[in-house]
Design an enzyme around this catalytic site. Structure first.
Site, PDB file in Angstrom:
ATOM      1  N   ARG A 238       5.867  61.798  -6.334  1.00 60.84           N
ATOM      2  CA  ARG A 238       6.362  60.479  -5.962  1.00 60.84           C
ATOM      3  C   ARG A 238       6.197  60.306  -4.455  1.00 60.84           C
ATOM      4  O   ARG A 238       6.438  61.232  -3.676  1.00 60.84           O
ATOM      5  CB  ARG A 238       7.842  60.319  -6.341  1.00 60.84           C
ATOM      6  CG  ARG A 238       8.087  60.242  -7.840  1.00 60.84           C
ATOM      7  CD  ARG A 238       7.579  58.936  -8.425  1.00 60.84           C
ATOM      8  NE  ARG A 238       7.818  58.834  -9.857  1.00 60.84           N
ATOM      9  CZ  ARG A 238       6.955  59.214 -10.790  1.00 60.84           C
ATOM     10  NH1 ARG A 238       5.774  59.726 -10.441  1.00 60.84           N
ATOM     11  NH2 ARG A 238       7.233  59.077 -12.067  1.00 60.84           N
ATOM     12  N   GLU A 267       4.095  51.103  -3.472  1.00 65.58           N
ATOM     13  CA  GLU A 267       2.835  50.912  -4.187  1.00 65.58           C
ATOM     14  C   GLU A 267       2.758  49.506  -4.773  1.00 65.58           C
ATOM     15  O   GLU A 267       3.785  48.973  -5.217  1.00 65.58           O
ATOM     16  CB  GLU A 267       2.709  51.951  -5.306  1.00 65.58           C
ATOM     17  CG  GLU A 267       2.666  53.371  -4.795  1.00 65.58           C
ATOM     18  CD  GLU A 267       2.625  54.401  -5.911  1.00 65.58           C
ATOM     19  OE1 GLU A 267       2.493  55.599  -5.609  1.00 65.58           O
ATOM     20  OE2 GLU A 267       2.754  54.014  -7.094  1.00 65.58           O
ATOM     21  N   HIS A 286      -2.513  56.146  -7.833  1.00 66.11           N
ATOM     22  CA  HIS A 286      -1.510  56.628  -8.789  1.00 66.11           C
ATOM     23  C   HIS A 286      -2.106  56.695 -10.210  1.00 66.11           C
ATOM     24  O   HIS A 286      -1.634  56.042 -11.142  1.00 66.11           O
ATOM     25  CB  HIS A 286      -0.282  55.723  -8.777  1.00 66.11           C
ATOM     26  CG  HIS A 286       0.950  56.408  -9.294  1.00 66.11           C
ATOM     27  ND1 HIS A 286       2.215  56.081  -8.893  1.00 66.11           N
ATOM     28  CD2 HIS A 286       1.112  57.414 -10.192  1.00 66.11           C
ATOM     29  CE1 HIS A 286       3.107  56.834  -9.516  1.00 66.11           C
ATOM     30  NE2 HIS A 286       2.450  57.660 -10.318  1.00 66.11           N
TER      31      HIS A 286
END
Length: 329
Positions: A238, A267, A286
């Protein structure tokens, strides 16, 4: 009246067609645009189930929007986007998608390590931009991976699987975790160390720890200063576990050699993000679990969890273990 399921991102019709006869199903119409909070709130007012993404903030406002929500199925292993405590108080099951993405995420993590070490992205762009004029002994020379030391912070299932891949490169494996894992030590030859020792000794430091109050901003400028100058930092967990400004400063100062990042504090990031200006940073959007096979399995697991709860039984991957199905669900 059929129970109502709202899905916060457009999924392939082939995945959801199996439940349309039994349930009323509605999806947000976009694949790559998050559902607005006001739309999510409106849908939560009438939903029996929500199938959510990690980017959706399922807070108390959403959980209390209506009075018939029974389950939130998150398309991710992590669930730090969900107020689990409030969900439990309201009798709402929270589910995630562990296990099915372990190998895929480990593959991506190790690919990120290799890309950062051997300057793969930089070299590919070098060729595409027409800059390859001749061969030279140290042209885009990177760092060896074999026989180096990998340090894994967060030895869960993904961490263990990354360590397994490291054995194929004859790497020395260090790990730090909240609890020691003797079975992994015996099986893979991994060595349990303190966080400080792992930071100082690793050639490749791989962060796979979940985001908790204890791990937020775990990696500070002081931590990066203690790493080897030749070390490469990887984060596939994370974004908020690292201080991004501290990482940027450490890279600019030459305190570490490079970084590979699949996650960021906020993000998505834009092209002006400072870390994207550095040639020794490999940045990905991601995509740790993003293979067609694995993402499809994750979607199906979410649906299985939802149907189980709506049928009044326990779902396969329950996060809030104190949840109990309602007698008249």
């Amino acid at each position: 009246m059929k129970p109502y399921i709202y899905i916060t991102r457009k999924l392939p019709e082939a995945v959801v067609e199996s439940i349309r006869q039994t349930y009323e199903v509605k999806m947000w119409e976009h694949e790559d645009i998050p559902v607005p909070k006001e739309v999510l709130f409106s849908e939560a007012q009438k939903a029996d189930a929500l199938l959510t993404m990690l980017s959706d903030q399922i807070d108390e406002e959403i959980l209390t929007a209506g009075n018939q929500l029974k389950v939130v199925a998150n398309l991710a292993v992590g669930f730090d986007n969900i107020d689990v405590k409030t969900a439990s108080r309201l009798g709402i099951a929270v589910c995630n998608t562990p296990d099915v993405l372990t190998d895929t995420t480990a593959d991506l993590t190790f690919a990120l390590l290799m890309a950062a070490a051997r300057r793969i992205v930089e070299a590919a762009e070098f060729v595409k931009e027409g800059n390859w004029k001749s061969w030279s002994p140290l042209l885009l020379a990177g760092h060896d991976i074999h026989h180096k030391t990998i340090g894994i912070v967060g030895m869960g299932k993904i961490g263990e699987t990354v360590a397994k891949r490291a054995t194929g490169f004859d790497m020395n494996i260090l790990y730090h975790n909240r609890t020691r894992k003797p079975e992994i030590e015996q099986k893979l030859g991994a060595v349990f160390t303190s966080f400080e020792e792992l930071v100082e000794k690793s050639d490749f430091l791989v962060c796979l720890t979940p985001l908790t109050p204890e791990t937020k901003n775990l990696f500070t400028r002081d931590v990066f200063k203690k790493m080897k100058q030749s070390a490469i930092f990887l984060n596939a967990s994370r974004g908020p576990v690292i201080d991004e400004q501290a990482l940027y400063d450490a890279l600019v100062a030459g305190e570490i050699a490079g970084a590979g990042l699949d996650v960021f504090e906020k993000e998505p990031i834009n092209a002006e993000h400072p870390l994207l200006t550095l040639p020794n940073v490999v940045a990905l959007p991601h995509i740790g679990s993003s293979s067609v096979e694995t993402r499809t399995d994750m979607m199906k697991l979410c649906i299985d969890n939802i149907t189980a709860v709506l049928d009044g039984t326990e779902p396969k991957t329950l996060v809030n273990k104190d949840w109990k199905p309602l007698v008249n669900a």
